[in-house]
Design a protein around this motif. Structure first.
Motif, PDB file in Angstrom:
ATOM      1  N   ILE A   1      -2.128   4.145   0.892  1.00 21.64           N
ATOM      2  CA  ILE A   1      -3.282   3.902   0.253  1.00 21.64           C
ATOM      3  C   ILE A   1      -4.052   3.011   1.247  1.00 21.64           C
ATOM      4  N   SER A   2      -5.361   3.194   1.503  1.00 24.10           N
ATOM      5  CA  SER A   2      -6.006   2.180   2.365  1.00 24.10           C
ATOM      6  C   SER A   2      -7.619   2.288   2.160  1.00 24.10           C
ATOM      7  N   PRO A   3      -8.132   1.148   2.190  1.00 25.69           N
ATOM      8  CA  PRO A   3      -9.850   1.314   2.055  1.00 25.69           C
ATOM      9  C   PRO A   3     -10.215   1.984   3.212  1.00 25.69           C
TER      10      PRO A   3
ATOM     11  N   VAL B   1      -1.900  13.701   8.582  1.00 25.12           N
ATOM     12  CA  VAL B   1      -2.118  14.079   6.939  1.00 25.12           C
ATOM     13  C   VAL B   1      -2.660  13.036   6.009  1.00 25.12           C
ATOM     14  N   THR B   2      -4.110  13.019   6.569  1.00 29.21           N
ATOM     15  CA  THR B   2      -4.988  12.078   5.729  1.00 29.21           C
ATOM     16  C   THR B   2      -5.726  12.585   4.522  1.00 29.21           C
ATOM     17  N   ILE B   3      -6.130  11.912   3.507  1.00 35.91           N
ATOM     18  CA  ILE B   3      -6.935  12.539   2.755  1.00 35.91           C
ATOM     19  C   ILE B   3      -8.198  11.495   2.264  1.00 35.91           C
ATOM     20  N   ASP B   4      -9.063  12.247   2.106  1.00 32.80           N
ATOM     21  CA  ASP B   4     -10.389  11.455   1.353  1.00 32.80           C
ATOM     22  C   ASP B   4     -10.221  11.508  -0.156  1.00 32.80           C
TER      23      ASP B   4
ATOM     24  N   TYR C   1      -9.431   1.904  -3.680  1.00 37.28           N
ATOM     25  CA  TYR C   1      -9.393   2.459  -1.800  1.00 37.28           C
ATOM     26  C   TYR C   1     -10.057   3.945  -1.881  1.00 37.28           C
ATOM     27  N   GLY C   2     -10.298   4.199  -0.548  1.00 36.28           N
ATOM     28  CA  GLY C   2     -10.941   5.478  -0.414  1.00 36.28           C
ATOM     29  C   GLY C   2     -10.195   6.529   0.235  1.00 36.28           C
ATOM     30  N   PHE C   3      -8.771   6.224   0.808  1.00 35.33           N
ATOM     31  CA  PHE C   3      -7.958   6.984   1.612  1.00 35.33           C
ATOM     32  C   PHE C   3      -6.770   7.038   1.121  1.00 35.33           C
ATOM     33  N   ALA C   4      -5.925   8.092   1.407  1.00 32.64           N
ATOM     34  CA  ALA C   4      -4.519   7.900   1.436  1.00 32.64           C
ATOM     35  C   ALA C   4      -3.963   8.964   2.540  1.00 32.64           C
ATOM     36  N   ARG C   5      -2.723   8.562   2.828  1.00 36.40           N
ATOM     37  CA  ARG C   5      -1.836   9.111   4.113  1.00 36.40           C
ATOM     38  C   ARG C   5      -0.554   9.804   3.765  1.00 36.40           C
ATOM     39  N   LEU C   6      -0.321  10.772   3.807  1.00 40.64           N
ATOM     40  CA  LEU C   6       1.167  11.344   3.389  1.00 40.64           C
ATOM     41  C   LEU C   6       2.214  10.683   4.185  1.00 40.64           C
TER      42      LEU C   6
ATOM     43  N   ASP D   1       0.876  -1.312   0.002  1.00 43.13           N
ATOM     44  CA  ASP D   1      -0.037  -0.014  -0.037  1.00 43.13           C
ATOM     45  C   ASP D   1       0.806   1.147   0.134  1.00 43.13           C
ATOM     46  N   LEU D   2       2.067   1.095  -0.321  1.00 43.50           N
ATOM     47  CA  LEU D   2       2.945   2.320  -0.238  1.00 43.50           C
ATOM     48  C   LEU D   2       3.459   2.534  -1.494  1.00 43.50           C
TER      49      LEU D   2
END
Length: 129
Positions: free
Chosen positions: A101-103, A110-113, A76-81, A42-43
């Motif tokens: 990235i993650s479901p 620092v997460t993003i929808d 997936y619905g989310f990501a994190r820097l 997921d990286l």
């Protein structure tokens, strides 16, 4: 783009403005593309570049837009820097950013929808993957 902030006794606000060139025309970034590399599960590493801006925020946002679209493409619905390294050479800004990235909403500051971010990028004229 630069942020212009105004404050009053009771009311304060900020708005985004496009920087004008010496000729008075609005400068718009020229997006030079995205390179994506799956590092491990997921990286994901995103390398993006653009010209036509004086600050690094535009290239950082470009990488975020690419990460959000990539997350959606992968289901997936989310990501994190994880980290972003920004450089500038000869008027070209480059970002080397790593996101997970993650479901589900990941832990971290620092997460993003992905759905919201891709919509915002489209409305702002920033291309995604």
């Amino acid at each position: 783009m630069r942020w212009v902030c105004a404050a009053a006794v009771v009311l304060a606000g900020c708005s985004a403005t496009q920087d004008a060139s010496p000729s008075g025309q609005v400068q718009r970034p020229e997006y030079l593309g995205v390179r994506t590399e799956l590092l491990d599960g997921d990286l994901v590493n995103f390398k993006v570049a653009l010209r036509g801006t004086d600050t690094p925020e535009a290239v950082e946002k470009y990488a975020e837009c690419a990460a959000a679209q990539y997350a959606l493409i992968r289901g997936y619905g989310f990501a994190r820097l994880v980290r972003t390294n920004v450089t500038e050479e000869g008027g070209t800004w480059a970002a080397d950013a790593v996101y997970t990235i993650s479901p589900d909403l990941p832990r971290g500051l620092v997460t993003i929808d992905a759905v919201v971010t891709v919509a915002d990028c489209g409305a702002s004229g920033i291309p995604t993957v």
